[in-house]
Enzyme design. Structure first.
Site, PDB file in Angstrom:
ATOM      1  N   ASN A 206      63.635  19.194  31.593  1.00  0.00           N
ATOM      2  CA  ASN A 206      64.172  20.283  32.412  1.00  0.00           C
ATOM      3  C   ASN A 206      65.370  19.761  33.207  1.00  0.00           C
ATOM      4  O   ASN A 206      65.751  18.600  33.081  1.00  0.00           O
ATOM      5  CB  ASN A 206      63.089  20.870  33.322  1.00  0.00           C
ATOM      6  CG  ASN A 206      62.552  19.837  34.292  1.00  0.00           C
ATOM      7  OD1 ASN A 206      63.262  19.380  35.166  1.00  0.00           O
ATOM      8  ND2 ASN A 206      61.286  19.442  34.099  1.00  0.00           N
ATOM      9  N   ARG A 207      65.933  20.621  34.024  1.00  0.00           N
ATOM     10  CA  ARG A 207      67.231  20.306  34.651  1.00  0.00           C
ATOM     11  C   ARG A 207      67.120  19.605  36.002  1.00  0.00           C
ATOM     12  O   ARG A 207      68.111  19.459  36.712  1.00  0.00           O
ATOM     13  CB  ARG A 207      68.031  21.603  34.843  1.00  0.00           C
ATOM     14  CG  ARG A 207      68.318  22.311  33.546  1.00  0.00           C
ATOM     15  CD  ARG A 207      69.066  23.629  33.803  1.00  0.00           C
ATOM     16  NE  ARG A 207      69.067  24.469  32.621  1.00  0.00           N
ATOM     17  CZ  ARG A 207      69.857  24.284  31.578  1.00  0.00           C
ATOM     18  NH1 ARG A 207      70.701  23.289  31.578  1.00  0.00           N
ATOM     19  NH2 ARG A 207      69.787  25.081  30.527  1.00  0.00           N
TER      20      ARG A 207
END
Ligand code: PMT
Length: 392
Positions: A206-207
């Site tokens: 994820n970011r």
């Protein structure tokens, strides 16, 4: 870090005065409004114009004969913290003796807030019984001493007496302002985004950059806590932060669960995968074999594992929402946390990767909106809230 704070920097007459210019710049960069008092002796080492250019206002040099009737009491009323860097043996002696015959010591005597002193002198002067006595008196008076450190000295010799580096003095100023209100606390923080292997070279991720968790860990350490930071991301350096690098949710769970037993507060800022490939491929998936079917399985719920501890630490959960933060309201009780910090990660400029965040904070007492501000500011506000909540 020092946003909105008024810092009075006292510069006295030693060669290390040139480093006071860099300290002034770091204080300004940290958000403080800085005013400077320069003793007469310091003017032999560094020009007032340098300080004026860095801080945006000319330094104060005289107790008498200025346009201001009472500069020492006005400056004392203005400042949130006073830092003397470098502090010579003579200035420390006058401080210890309460000799207020110059603007700097007069201001310190009129001041009731925290004072940080960074001594700089030759080894023999630092070790002289008179200086030893003065250091004892200053410490007993509640003065925060930072340094000196060993290293090369002005006369070409080497030994104890070199002024602490500006970064260390900045840290001491921040710690003095917060009064070390988390001293004695043991804190666990999770940060970053987990990476779940698909094959030896690919992962589901994820970011998350780890910035929010890092800010929480660093502010806690600066306020005196002993912090275990379990993270997938590059971590800040601080003597009170112990970093446990991890990659996957399972590794993060094992590290957090080990550190959380017996800790005082656990903060879950990490973005943890809820699912992982059940059987990661042992070798790189090949395009020629066509799109793979990847079966997923649940990862351990790290927060739930800590919430089940008896006794459990004070718990702060985060919620990454899309389409507003209202939906996070139920997570306070669903997750069994004391504080839930919700951010809408689709809002531009906040959340993943950004230096700022804007959050809705849910507690048993209701919710509050904290508008967009630096992640450091959010972290400090969060610790203020936790301090209040734990004292009830
Ligand atoms: O790292 P940055 O780039 O600075 O970005 C910050 C952030 C957006 C990642 C951060 O502010 C944030 O929102 N963190 C939580 C992200 C998240 O995973 O939210 P969630 O709603 O999916 O999870 C709820 C809570 O359960 C979180 O505290 C999470 O750490 C925890 N959790 C989730 C899954 C799991 N298996 N175990 C957990 O402990």
């Amino acid at each position: 870090m020092l946003g909105g704070r008024s810092v009075l920097l006292g510069v006295t007459g030693g060669v290390a005065a040139f480093k006071a210019a860099y300290l002034a710049r770091r204080l300004v960069e940290s958000g403080a409004t800085v005013r400077v008092i320069m003793t007469r002796a310091s003017l032999e080492f560094i020009g007032p114009q340098t300080m004026a250019a860095i801080t945006g206002s000319p330094p104060y040099t005289e107790l008498f004969g200025t346009e201001t009737v009472s500069p020492h009491t006005e400056l004392a009323a203005w400042a949130d913290v006073i830092v003397v860097a470098p502090a010579t043996a003579a200035t420390m002696a006058r401080m210890a003796g309460g000799e207020s015959d110059d603007l700097l010591v007069a201001t310190i005597l009129a001041f009731t807030g925290p004072v940080v002193v960074a001594p700089a002198m030759h080894t023999e002067m630092w070790e002289h019984p008179a200086t030893r006595r003065n250091v004892t008196v200053l410490a007993a008076d509640g003065i925060h001493l930072v340094g000196p450190v060993p290293g090369p000295l002005a006369g070409g010799d080497e030994g104890m007496g070199r002024m602490a580096e500006p970064e260390a003095i900045l840290e001491a100023v921040i710690a003095a302002l917060h009064g070390g209100d988390l001293a004695g606390w043991s804190v666990v923080v999770s940060a970053g985004g987990t990476r779940e292997p698909v094959d030896p070279v690919r992962f589901l991720g994820n970011r998350s950059s780890g910035k929010m968790g890092n800010a929480i860990a660093l502010t806690a350490a600066r306020r005196g806590a002993a912090v275990t930071l379990v993270t997938t991301a590059p971590a800040p350096t601080h003597p009170r932060i112990s970093v446990v690098p991890v990659d996957t949710a399972a590794e993060m769970a094992a590290a957090v669960w080990e550190a959380a037993a017996g800790c005082d507060v656990a903060v879950f800022a990490a973005a943890v995968a809820d699912f992982r490939p059940a059987e990661p491929a042992p070798t790189k998936l090949r395009r020629a074999d066509g799109p793979p079917e990847i079966r997923l399985e649940s990862t351990p719920d790290i927060l739930a594992g800590v919430a089940a501890l008896q006794p459990r630490p004070f718990l702060v959960g985060f919620a990454a929402e899309t389409g507003g933060t209202a939906a996070a309201a139920g997570k306070l009780t669903a997750k069994g946390v004391d504080v839930l910090v919700a951010n809408d990660v689709t809002t531009p400029g906040i959340g993943f990767g950004a230096d700022s965040n804007a959050v809705t904070v849910f507690t048993a007492g209701g919710s509050e909106e904290w508008p967009r501000q630096s992640k450091d500011a959010i972290a400090n506000r969060l610790w203020d809230l936790v301090v209040r909540a734990r004292s009830h």
